[in-house]
Design a protein around this motif. Structure first.
Motif, mmCIF file in Angstrom:
data_model
loop_
_atom_site.group_PDB
_atom_site.id
_atom_site.type_symbol
_atom_site.label_atom_id
_atom_site.label_comp_id
_atom_site.label_asym_id
_atom_site.label_seq_id
_atom_site.Cartn_x
_atom_site.Cartn_y
_atom_site.Cartn_z
ATOM 1 N N UNK A 109 0.691 -0.797 0.049
ATOM 2 C CA UNK A 109 -0.390 -0.027 -0.189
ATOM 3 C C UNK A 109 0.729 1.392 0.150
ATOM 4 N N UNK A 110 0.598 2.521 -0.331
ATOM 5 C CA UNK A 110 1.204 3.331 -0.825
ATOM 6 C C UNK A 110 0.287 4.832 -0.012
ATOM 7 N N UNK A 111 1.648 5.673 0.687
ATOM 8 C CA UNK A 111 0.651 6.420 0.946
ATOM 9 C C UNK A 111 1.045 7.999 0.339
ATOM 10 N N UNK A 112 0.535 7.180 -0.835
ATOM 11 C CA UNK A 112 0.142 8.899 -1.742
ATOM 12 C C UNK A 112 -1.126 9.960 -1.784
ATOM 13 N N UNK B 184 -8.097 12.525 -5.161
ATOM 14 C CA UNK B 184 -7.190 13.801 -6.142
ATOM 15 C C UNK B 184 -5.766 13.713 -5.468
ATOM 16 N N UNK B 185 -4.488 13.685 -6.344
ATOM 17 C CA UNK B 185 -3.478 14.261 -5.952
ATOM 18 C C UNK B 185 -3.649 15.387 -6.503
ATOM 19 N N UNK B 186 -2.729 15.838 -5.034
ATOM 20 C CA UNK B 186 -2.386 16.694 -4.705
ATOM 21 C C UNK B 186 -0.486 17.034 -4.812
ATOM 22 N N UNK B 187 0.248 16.648 -4.927
ATOM 23 C CA UNK B 187 1.051 16.878 -4.794
ATOM 24 C C UNK B 187 2.673 15.567 -6.364
ATOM 25 N N UNK B 188 2.631 16.812 -7.681
ATOM 26 C CA UNK B 188 2.723 16.148 -8.442
ATOM 27 C C UNK B 188 3.967 15.323 -8.377
ATOM 28 N N UNK C 298 -6.981 14.641 -11.134
ATOM 29 C CA UNK C 298 -6.713 15.778 -12.034
ATOM 30 C C UNK C 298 -5.118 15.234 -12.272
ATOM 31 N N UNK C 299 -5.484 13.829 -12.272
ATOM 32 C CA UNK C 299 -4.133 13.232 -12.985
ATOM 33 C C UNK C 299 -4.146 12.891 -14.852
#
Length: 241
Positions: free
Chosen positions: A9-12, A44-48, A74-75
């Motif tokens: 699992x990735x905490x991203x 949503x991804x918040x950090x590119x 946002x991808x």
């Protein structure tokens, strides 16, 4: 994420259910590699910079237009290829009995019986040269995503028990907090429906059993729906080491 310390699992970003499909053994002793195929819910991804760590070349979004509008990720602005491949299960739910012992298992069986062309096209997308690393996601990363990932893993030779175990990990991550945080119109299961928001390994095993009995397994199912055998071989080579 680093190659020296891979994790399931990735905490991203804000994802609850973002997972790496690495380190699963296949029938011939190879293993799926870390950092090649991911599965997740939609948020949503918040950090590119987080996204850059994954190195994604392809995202396959299994949601319909209405779901995308309600919960954009946002991808599109961050990944070279974001492919919309709607795999709407709602019409199939009407054929699943409310009192069925395993309604999710019935839904997954209905998906493979009724959405063969769509499922095959998605796997063919993943098999394109240069498609990986790739992310497959729907609203919760459980049902539609679960069926797609199960087909991929099974087609490249991962045993049914491992496929079902990977699917069932979702139950650990889609907590009450997840359902409270997403819009009701997002396409995720009704948070009040304990059965539909679950992820029991038996549900995925039921689908895999039908794949074997009615189609001769995932690989034959996919080739029968138009995916060339060489494309599946290419995907297996790209996913394993």
């Amino acid at each position: 994420m680093t190659t020296s310390a891979p994790r399931r699992r990735l905490p991203i970003g804000n994802f609850y259910n973002l997972r790496d499909i690495g380190d699963y053994q296949t029938a011939d002793g190879t293993r799926t590699g870390w950092g090649r195929l991911f599965r997740s819910d939609a948020t949503r991804f918040t950090d590119s910079a987080d996204l850059a760590a994954l190195g994604l070349r392809t995202v396959i979004d299994l949601r319909d237009d209405a779901e995308v509008t309600v919960l954009p990720t946002g991808l599109d602005a961050l990944v070279p290829a974001v492919l919309r491949r709607p795999l709407d299960p709602r019409s199939l739910l009407s054929g699943v009995r409310d009192d069925a012992p395993d309604p999710l298992g019935d839904l997954y069986v209905a998906l493979i019986r009724e959405r063969g062309a769509e499922l095959a096209a998605i796997v063919a997308d993943l098999a394109r040269p240069g498609a990986l690393p790739a992310l497959v996601h729907c609203a919760a990363g459980k049902d539609r995503t679960g069926v797609v990932i199960a087909l991929v893993l099974s087609a490249i030779g991962v045993a049914d028990d491992l496929v079902a175990t990977d699917y069932a990990l979702t139950a650990d991550y889609l907590t009450a907090d997840f359902f409270a945080a997403i819009p009701a119109e997002s396409g995720a299961a009704d948070p009040t429906d304990e059965v539909l928001r679950g992820a029991r390994p038996e549900s995925m095993t039921a689908m895999l059993r039908v794949l074997a009995a009615e189609y001769g397994g995932a690989r034959t199912y996919l080739t029968g729906h138009g995916v060339p055998g060489e494309a599946i071989d290419r995907l297996r080579t790209a996913l394993t080491h």
